[in-house]
Design an enzyme around this catalytic site. Structure first.
Site, short mmCIF file in Angstrom:
data_model
loop_
_atom_site.label_atom_id
_atom_site.label_comp_id
_atom_site.label_asym_id
_atom_site.label_seq_id
_atom_site.Cartn_x
_atom_site.Cartn_y
_atom_site.Cartn_z
N TRP A 18 -41.34 -8.32 30.58
CA TRP A 18 -41.43 -7.55 29.34
C TRP A 18 -42.49 -8.15 28.41
CZ3 TRP A 18 -36.69 -4.67 27.00
CH2 TRP A 18 -36.15 -3.82 27.97
N ASP A 55 -33.59 -7.78 27.47
CA ASP A 55 -33.25 -7.24 28.78
C ASP A 55 -32.26 -8.17 29.48
OD1 ASP A 55 -33.45 -5.30 30.83
OD2 ASP A 55 -34.90 -6.53 31.92
N LYS A 96 -30.30 -4.14 26.58
CA LYS A 96 -29.63 -3.60 27.76
C LYS A 96 -28.11 -3.71 27.59
CE LYS A 96 -30.11 -5.82 31.72
NZ LYS A 96 -30.84 -6.18 32.95
N ASP A 139 -36.41 -18.33 25.97
CA ASP A 139 -35.44 -18.43 27.07
C ASP A 139 -35.17 -19.90 27.33
OD1 ASP A 139 -34.01 -18.19 29.64
OD2 ASP A 139 -34.82 -16.15 29.67
N GLY A 153 -40.57 -13.01 32.48
CA GLY A 153 -41.70 -12.69 31.61
C GLY A 153 -42.29 -11.31 31.76
N ASP A 206 -32.40 -21.83 23.69
CA ASP A 206 -31.28 -20.89 23.68
C ASP A 206 -31.32 -20.16 22.35
OD1 ASP A 206 -28.84 -19.58 23.51
OD2 ASP A 206 -27.73 -21.19 24.50
#
Length: 232
Positions: A84, A146, A186, A105, A82, A121
């Protein structure tokens, strides 16, 4: 600089915490623990109540690109733990009455004030509609990712896995972003990602790579920043 026991002065190198390899602990785990104990971003996150050092990567990306602004709607893919979402919430002004940040998530997360956390998901078919519903029917201004795929130790395989994960995140972003929106993900340097870049260039006005200072220098990670979503 601190004094050594004999009256001399200790170098910065001497002041670093060294961790001995204990029985049952692998060398890699020992080195990771030593790196964590000596990481200034880890200490800063602990002191400032942030959930992870990764929070400062977003802070530094925001300082460079001006990503976050008050009132914008933000989606955090693979949000756990958590960090970000914390950073975004503090800038956009999200509240329980007017939630502007949604984290998604499949892992459990502790609540974050003003942030909707979906245990889901994001690759499931109903995830985009569920997320837009959570934002009151609005599309997002910024989609963050990320995430990193689980590693196998085989460099080429691991790179393909992270690129595939970014492609899935980009596809999700295209479904939930409002025109003009931004997508950040990322990636890891090395190997080919021309198909991913072609996909982003088709859908966004600009794409570029950035490596924030909080990203460890020894790490191959970097971030793709795609801005100016053209709209579907």
């Amino acid at each position: 600089m601190a004094k050594a026991p004999g009256g001399g002065r200790q170098s910065e190198k001497d002041l670093k915490v060294r961790v001995k390899t204990s029985k049952g602990r692998k060398i890699g785990s020992t080195l990771w623990l030593q790196r964590q104990l000596n990481d200034p971003y880890v200490a800063r996150a602990r002191n400032e109540g942030m959930r992870s050092r990764a929070a400062y990567k977003l802070t530094e990306l925001d300082e460079r690109f001006g990503l976050l602004r008050k009132g914008m709607r933000v989606v955090d893919l693979g949000a756990a733990p958590g960090g970000w979402s914390q950073v975004a919430a503090g800038i956009v002004g999200t509240t329980a009455e007017n939630p502007l940040v949604v984290g998604i998530d499949y892992l459990d997360m502790d609540p974050i004030p003003g942030v909707i956390l979906l245990k889901k998901d994001f690759t499931e078919d109903d995830a985009p509609d569920m997320l837009i519903e959570a934002m009151g029917g609005h599309k997002a201004d910024l989609v963050l990712s990320d995430m990193a795929a689980p590693t196998t130790g085989h460099r080429a395989t691991d790179h393909l896995r992270i690129i595939h994960l970014v492609e899935l995140a980009a596809d999700f972003a295209i479904q939930v972003l409002a025109p003009g929106g931004t997508f950040i993900a990322k990636v890891f340097q090395g190997g080919t990602e021309h198909e991913l870049l072609a996909m982003l260039k088709k859908n966004f006005a600009t794409t570029q790579h950035a490596k924030p200072p909080a990203s460890r220098q020894g790490s191959a990670e970097t971030y793709l920043v795609a801005r100016g979503f053209r709209g579907t």
